[in-house]
Design a protein around this motif. Structure first.
Motif, PDB file in Angstrom:
ATOM      1  N   UNK A  70       2.135   2.747  -7.410  1.00 31.11           N
ATOM      2  CA  UNK A  70       2.316   3.371  -8.727  1.00 31.11           C
ATOM      3  C   UNK A  70       3.158   2.463  -9.618  1.00 31.11           C
ATOM      4  N   UNK A  71       4.237   1.937  -9.079  1.00 27.23           N
ATOM      5  CA  UNK A  71       5.115   1.055  -9.848  1.00 27.23           C
ATOM      6  C   UNK A  71       4.382  -0.226 -10.258  1.00 27.23           C
ATOM      7  N   UNK A  72       3.665  -0.840  -9.312  1.00 31.79           N
ATOM      8  CA  UNK A  72       2.951  -2.078  -9.609  1.00 31.79           C
ATOM      9  C   UNK A  72       1.932  -1.881 -10.724  1.00 31.79           C
TER      10      UNK A  72
ATOM     11  N   UNK B 247      -1.964   7.355  -0.526  1.00 32.54           N
ATOM     12  CA  UNK B 247      -1.019   7.030  -1.588  1.00 32.54           C
ATOM     13  C   UNK B 247      -1.495   5.871  -2.433  1.00 32.54           C
ATOM     14  N   UNK B 248      -2.211   4.943  -1.809  1.00 33.33           N
ATOM     15  CA  UNK B 248      -2.740   3.801  -2.550  1.00 33.33           C
ATOM     16  C   UNK B 248      -3.700   4.278  -3.635  1.00 33.33           C
ATOM     17  N   UNK B 249      -4.624   5.152  -3.282  1.00 32.43           N
ATOM     18  CA  UNK B 249      -5.605   5.606  -4.259  1.00 32.43           C
ATOM     19  C   UNK B 249      -5.007   6.543  -5.297  1.00 32.43           C
ATOM     20  N   UNK B 250      -3.904   7.213  -4.983  1.00 28.69           N
ATOM     21  CA  UNK B 250      -3.223   8.013  -6.001  1.00 28.69           C
ATOM     22  C   UNK B 250      -2.542   7.105  -7.009  1.00 28.69           C
TER      23      UNK B 250
ATOM     24  N   UNK C 164       0.821  -1.210   0.000  1.00 26.27           N
ATOM     25  CA  UNK C 164       0.000   0.000   0.000  1.00 26.27           C
ATOM     26  C   UNK C 164       0.856   1.262   0.000  1.00 26.27           C
ATOM     27  N   UNK C 165       2.168   1.106  -0.059  1.00 26.16           N
ATOM     28  CA  UNK C 165       3.072   2.243  -0.167  1.00 26.16           C
ATOM     29  C   UNK C 165       2.855   2.914  -1.527  1.00 26.16           C
ATOM     30  N   UNK C 166       2.726   4.234  -1.527  1.00 31.60           N
ATOM     31  CA  UNK C 166       2.381   4.946  -2.756  1.00 31.60           C
ATOM     32  C   UNK C 166       3.320   4.630  -3.917  1.00 31.60           C
ATOM     33  N   UNK C 167       4.611   4.692  -3.692  1.00 32.53           N
ATOM     34  CA  UNK C 167       5.556   4.430  -4.781  1.00 32.53           C
ATOM     35  C   UNK C 167       5.407   2.997  -5.303  1.00 32.53           C
TER      36      UNK C 167
END
Length: 116
Positions: A69-71, A106-109, A63-66
């Motif tokens: 996004x990468x996944x 960050x998850x939803x972004x 659930x880390x934002x980076x």
């Protein structure tokens, strides 16, 4: 009709695979535990061979934002590329709606979304 369900062994995907099968479709659960990895592409071309539809209900392992996004960036790019090469006619992705109210997440972004 062959339908490949990315994330097909998870909470939502497994139910979708069952429902599709009940309606006479060849529902293929595709996930790392079935030998399909959308990040490395391992098993992905083979799973998509002959499919008419791919449904993506995958989820990020973090659930880390980076990481999110990468996944989703890598996974979606690989899925679209391999689906196009396999001649898949339809790509359906589970998305999230209303996340503008959770802009600090960050998850939803990082998760693909659709509003409206």
């Amino acid at each position: 009709m062959k339908v490949v369900v990315i994330g097909g062994t998870g909470l939502i995907g497994s139910k979708l695979v069952t429902k599709l099968g009940e309606h006479g479709h060849e529902a293929v659960p595709a996930a790392p535990d079935t030998g399909v990895n959308t990040i490395t592409k391992e098993g992905l071309p083979e799973a998509l061979e002959g499919a008419a539809v791919v449904v993506d209900v995958s989820n990020s392992p973090s659930f880390d934002e980076a990481a999110v996004v990468e996944f989703f960036g890598t996974s979606t790019t690989n899925l679209l590329e391999c689906a196009a090469k396999a001649g898949v006619g339809h790509y359906v992705a589970l998305s999230v709606v209303g996340t503008e109210q959770l802009s600090n997440s960050g998850y939803f972004r990082g998760r693909p979304s659709r509003s409206g």
